[in-house]
Design a protein around this motif. Sequence first.
Motif, PDB file in Angstrom:
ATOM      1  N   ASP B 372      -4.673   7.209  29.098  1.00 14.15           N
ATOM      2  CA  ASP B 372      -6.006   7.566  28.239  1.00 14.15           C
ATOM      3  C   ASP B 372      -6.146   9.313  28.484  1.00 14.15           C
ATOM      4  O   ASP B 372      -7.696   9.270  28.519  1.00 14.15           O
ATOM      5  N   GLU B 373      -5.833   9.972  27.673  1.00 14.91           N
ATOM      6  CA  GLU B 373      -6.176  11.902  28.104  1.00 14.91           C
ATOM      7  C   GLU B 373      -6.680  12.610  27.049  1.00 14.91           C
ATOM      8  O   GLU B 373      -5.656  12.780  25.782  1.00 14.91           O
ATOM      9  N   PRO B 374      -7.478  12.365  26.672  1.00 15.27           N
ATOM     10  CA  PRO B 374      -8.368  12.808  24.812  1.00 15.27           C
ATOM     11  C   PRO B 374      -7.142  13.767  24.307  1.00 15.27           C
ATOM     12  O   PRO B 374      -7.588  14.465  23.858  1.00 15.27           O
ATOM     13  N   GLU B 375      -7.903  14.755  25.025  1.00 10.57           N
ATOM     14  CA  GLU B 375      -7.170  16.474  24.977  1.00 10.57           C
ATOM     15  C   GLU B 375      -5.334  16.806  24.904  1.00 10.57           C
ATOM     16  O   GLU B 375      -4.731  16.870  24.025  1.00 10.57           O
ATOM     17  N   LEU B 376      -4.613  15.074  25.119  1.00 10.56           N
ATOM     18  CA  LEU B 376      -3.925  15.371  24.777  1.00 10.56           C
ATOM     19  C   LEU B 376      -3.280  14.680  23.998  1.00 10.56           C
ATOM     20  O   LEU B 376      -2.537  15.267  22.859  1.00 10.56           O
ATOM     21  N   PHE B 377      -4.159  13.520  23.840  1.00  9.06           N
ATOM     22  CA  PHE B 377      -4.152  13.187  22.374  1.00  9.06           C
ATOM     23  C   PHE B 377      -4.266  14.031  21.148  1.00  9.06           C
ATOM     24  O   PHE B 377      -3.564  13.882  20.032  1.00  9.06           O
ATOM     25  N   ALA B 378      -5.073  14.895  20.862  1.00 10.97           N
ATOM     26  CA  ALA B 378      -5.696  15.507  20.279  1.00 10.97           C
ATOM     27  C   ALA B 378      -5.036  16.656  20.168  1.00 10.97           C
ATOM     28  O   ALA B 378      -4.462  17.327  18.397  1.00 10.97           O
ATOM     29  N   ALA B 379      -4.057  17.342  20.810  1.00 13.04           N
ATOM     30  CA  ALA B 379      -3.026  18.258  21.005  1.00 13.04           C
ATOM     31  C   ALA B 379      -2.135  17.601  20.612  1.00 13.04           C
ATOM     32  O   ALA B 379      -1.147  18.426  19.007  1.00 13.04           O
ATOM     33  N   ILE B 380      -1.480  16.274  20.329  1.00 14.18           N
ATOM     34  CA  ILE B 380      -0.016  15.657  20.333  1.00 14.18           C
ATOM     35  C   ILE B 380      -0.150  15.460  18.670  1.00 14.18           C
ATOM     36  O   ILE B 380       0.130  15.315  18.401  1.00 14.18           O
ATOM     37  N   ASN B 381      -1.897  15.302  18.445  1.00 10.37           N
ATOM     38  CA  ASN B 381      -1.726  14.635  16.955  1.00 10.37           C
ATOM     39  C   ASN B 381      -1.908  15.530  16.213  1.00 10.37           C
ATOM     40  O   ASN B 381      -1.344  15.695  14.925  1.00 10.37           O
ATOM     41  N   GLY B 382      -1.864  16.800  16.570  1.00 11.76           N
ATOM     42  CA  GLY B 382      -2.556  18.561  15.691  1.00 11.76           C
ATOM     43  C   GLY B 382      -1.180  18.426  16.119  1.00 11.76           C
ATOM     44  O   GLY B 382      -0.566  18.835  14.421  1.00 11.76           O
ATOM     45  N   PHE B 383       0.043  18.496  16.307  1.00 12.28           N
ATOM     46  CA  PHE B 383       1.070  18.990  16.057  1.00 12.28           C
ATOM     47  C   PHE B 383       1.828  18.365  15.599  1.00 12.28           C
ATOM     48  O   PHE B 383       2.631  18.867  14.267  1.00 12.28           O
ATOM     49  N   ILE B 384       2.020  16.706  15.780  1.00 11.27           N
ATOM     50  CA  ILE B 384       2.333  15.895  14.936  1.00 11.27           C
ATOM     51  C   ILE B 384       2.455  15.981  13.703  1.00 11.27           C
ATOM     52  O   ILE B 384       3.450  16.084  12.297  1.00 11.27           O
ATOM     53  N   ASN B 385       0.878  15.708  13.303  1.00 11.41           N
ATOM     54  CA  ASN B 385       0.990  16.228  11.374  1.00 11.41           C
ATOM     55  C   ASN B 385       0.752  17.615  10.943  1.00 11.41           C
ATOM     56  O   ASN B 385       1.440  17.246  10.245  1.00 11.41           O
ATOM     57  N   SER B 386       1.053  18.584  11.424  1.00 12.46           N
ATOM     58  CA  SER B 386       1.204  20.138  11.279  1.00 12.46           C
ATOM     59  C   SER B 386       2.604  19.993  11.083  1.00 12.46           C
ATOM     60  O   SER B 386       3.227  20.020  10.409  1.00 12.46           O
ATOM     61  N   ALA B 387       3.440  19.500  11.778  1.00  9.65           N
ATOM     62  CA  ALA B 387       5.092  19.535  11.740  1.00  9.65           C
ATOM     63  C   ALA B 387       5.297  17.990   9.804  1.00  9.65           C
ATOM     64  O   ALA B 387       6.376  18.626   9.386  1.00  9.65           O
ATOM     65  N   ALA B 388       4.546  16.879  10.940  1.00  9.12           N
ATOM     66  CA  ALA B 388       5.053  16.505   9.578  1.00  9.12           C
ATOM     67  C   ALA B 388       4.568  16.736   7.898  1.00  9.12           C
ATOM     68  O   ALA B 388       4.863  16.671   7.043  1.00  9.12           O
ATOM     69  N   ARG B 389       3.892  17.738   8.086  1.00  4.38           N
ATOM     70  CA  ARG B 389       3.266  18.608   6.414  1.00  4.38           C
ATOM     71  C   ARG B 389       4.387  19.354   6.127  1.00  4.38           C
ATOM     72  O   ARG B 389       4.816  19.447   4.951  1.00  4.38           O
ATOM     73  N   ALA B 390       4.830  20.238   7.519  1.00  2.00           N
ATOM     74  CA  ALA B 390       5.594  21.292   6.918  1.00  2.00           C
ATOM     75  C   ALA B 390       7.223  20.400   6.911  1.00  2.00           C
ATOM     76  O   ALA B 390       7.517  21.237   5.714  1.00  2.00           O
ATOM     77  N   TYR B 391       7.289  19.101   7.027  1.00  2.00           N
ATOM     78  CA  TYR B 391       8.977  18.277   6.952  1.00  2.00           C
ATOM     79  C   TYR B 391       8.243  18.100   5.839  1.00  2.00           C
ATOM     80  O   TYR B 391       9.389  17.038   5.336  1.00  2.00           O
ATOM     81  N   GLY B 392       7.162  17.565   5.044  1.00  2.65           N
ATOM     82  CA  GLY B 392       7.580  17.004   3.878  1.00  2.65           C
ATOM     83  C   GLY B 392       6.961  15.843   3.829  1.00  2.65           C
ATOM     84  O   GLY B 392       7.561  14.917   2.490  1.00  2.65           O
ATOM     85  N   LEU B 393       6.424  14.991   5.066  1.00  2.54           N
ATOM     86  CA  LEU B 393       5.951  13.457   5.182  1.00  2.54           C
ATOM     87  C   LEU B 393       4.772  13.060   4.730  1.00  2.54           C
ATOM     88  O   LEU B 393       4.197  14.150   4.542  1.00  2.54           O
ATOM     89  N   PRO B 394       5.290  12.490   3.852  1.00  3.76           N
ATOM     90  CA  PRO B 394       3.258  11.674   3.585  1.00  3.76           C
ATOM     91  C   PRO B 394       2.408  11.560   4.653  1.00  3.76           C
ATOM     92  O   PRO B 394       3.021  11.383   5.266  1.00  3.76           O
ATOM     93  N   GLU B 395       1.014  12.344   3.788  1.00  7.36           N
ATOM     94  CA  GLU B 395      -0.239  12.004   4.744  1.00  7.36           C
ATOM     95  C   GLU B 395      -0.419  10.220   4.995  1.00  7.36           C
ATOM     96  O   GLU B 395       0.067   9.801   4.628  1.00  7.36           O
ATOM     97  N   ALA B 396      -0.971  10.216   6.394  1.00  7.56           N
ATOM     98  CA  ALA B 396      -1.253   9.084   7.237  1.00  7.56           C
ATOM     99  C   ALA B 396      -1.878   8.581   6.217  1.00  7.56           C
ATOM    100  O   ALA B 396      -3.089   9.407   5.610  1.00  7.56           O
TER     101      ALA B 396
END
Lengths: 212, 398
Positions: B372-396
């Motif tokens: 449970d590494e908060p900085e790791l989670f923040a990085a993964i979260n930011g990356f996945i969400n911006s990739a999802a936006r770029a990919y046209g997936l609906p927001e969570a």
Amino acid sequence: MSQEPPKLTIGERQARFDLDVVASYIEPRAKVLDVGCGDGLLLEKLAGEKQVDGRGVELSQRGVNECVARGLSVIQGDADTDLVFYPDRGFDYVILSQTLQATKNPKAVLEHLLRIGDKVIVSIPNFGYWPNRVGLAFKGQMPVNRHLPYSWYDTPNIHFCTIRDFVKLCDEVGAKVESAAALNGSGQEIGLSMPWWFWNFFGQQAVFMLRR
Amino acid sequence: MITMPKDARSRRLLAADEANNPTSEVLRFGPDKPLRLDAGVELTPFQIAYQTYGTLNEARTNAVLVCHALTGDQHAANAHPVTGKAGWWDVLIGPGRIVDTDRFFVICSNVIGGCLGSTGPASINPATGKPYGLDLPVITIPDMVRAQAMLVDHFGIDQLFCVIGGSMGGMQVLEWAASHSDRVFSALPIATGPRHSSQNIAFNEVGRQSVMADPDWCGGRYIEEDKRPEKGLAVARMAAHITYLSEAALHRKFGRNLQDRAHLTFGFDADFQIESYLRHQGMTFVDRFDANSYLYMTRAMDYFDLAADHDGRLADAFAGTSTRFCLVSFTSDWLFPTSESRSVVHALNAAGASVSFVEIETDRGHDAFLLDEPELFAAINGFINSAARAYGLPEADQ
């Protein structure tokens, strides 16, 4: 990693007038590399306003982590050592805002920027700005003021120059100045009709767009 | 002296059963669909055991492939069938979590050569009716990925939204991005590198020799002999486990504290807490892991060298890629130090790829990617969400 570029705090963000000028130079949907991107303020602005394909390089780990958490493509890296890994003409624009003075070898950095980007946008604090001159001339001390908040012994800004100095460096590396703007202490652009010496005296910072 | 708990035999039987008849979903490939191996032969028939979480959307664009590490398995976000413990990436994957199963269709498969249901050395060789043992050809990271691609084909997925994994899982992510770049929209290799270093090969060799030095290994035929090289495998795990931690973390956790005693015993019992801890790690590992599989997995990591497959130029492995990358390393990871991730970042820069790179400050060593590494989670979260936006997936859903 002992020398980190100045950190931007919320309060200081308003003071980054140069970012508006930088952004105005950039065509929509361009491929942009922001070297020394801090917390990603400019990249985020460009992504939102100009739909650019933006990438960033930032020395401070804190800045990088903030950028990535905000969904920006940013890597931890050093302008002095890591630009060599970028291919020729990989970007439409390469931006170096308020960072050149903190690099170890500004000339080599500028040459790399010109190699990597079709256009290079550099903003610099002007050491020739009149309050700095007044400080040095009359107090006999290195200037410490609102725009240059560091003492000489703890400043990350190891290579200050004046607007004139920078223009001379551009000549030396064969860069052509496409556009330039000087901003006074309140962030207003100094009229284009003004001569260089005026810019060099009244410009608190300057923004240049260069090309090879 | 490491002594095995009494109920080890029953768990061993459970583990052996998982190798051939896993509780997971299983996809079987007959002689018409062999797996082409780097060793120059074809593996057929073979099977892949896998878990999925969430629902594949109609357009089949929301798939996330999770790649497991050396001793991981497909049970990333569900209770483990042998140990009963929570999934190894339960902290990351699940409804409303960072890899949100309300949003994404998550696939995690046991790698080829593994021991939880995909074809591996503990699986029955149909040609002999006996476990493969060392008759199974050596498996490589590209082999694992080729098998995963066949699983992805089975779901009718052309392009994975994201491929994510740490350590050996990260190697698979890099291999996916290099060899199947058009099938990977975004890639998240964590705590990994483009090749196994000499030091890492050395550690793996110690582990393998430890297994093979156990007389119960029986030249790899221990299952038929109804034996298990448990002591050898436990020692291999103990040695490896040290490399997953850091000097600082070990000292913080255990120091020189004594285990259930006030004084040194002047003997070779586990006087120190760290000894007791490592013995426990070794003992519990053998319950769920096949010794031969350990040999195959470590070999696959040793053989991995992405640059070597491209005439020594790592950048060429990613030439023309349109995949978005985010690499993560940890400051105290001495198995895959930051320099390894950075070499990939430099290669990706040279290839003009879209890449983010975060080095996370922690003293928890290589294993930090599982924690449970908060900085790791923040990085993964930011990356996945911006990739999802770029990919046209609906927001969570908020």
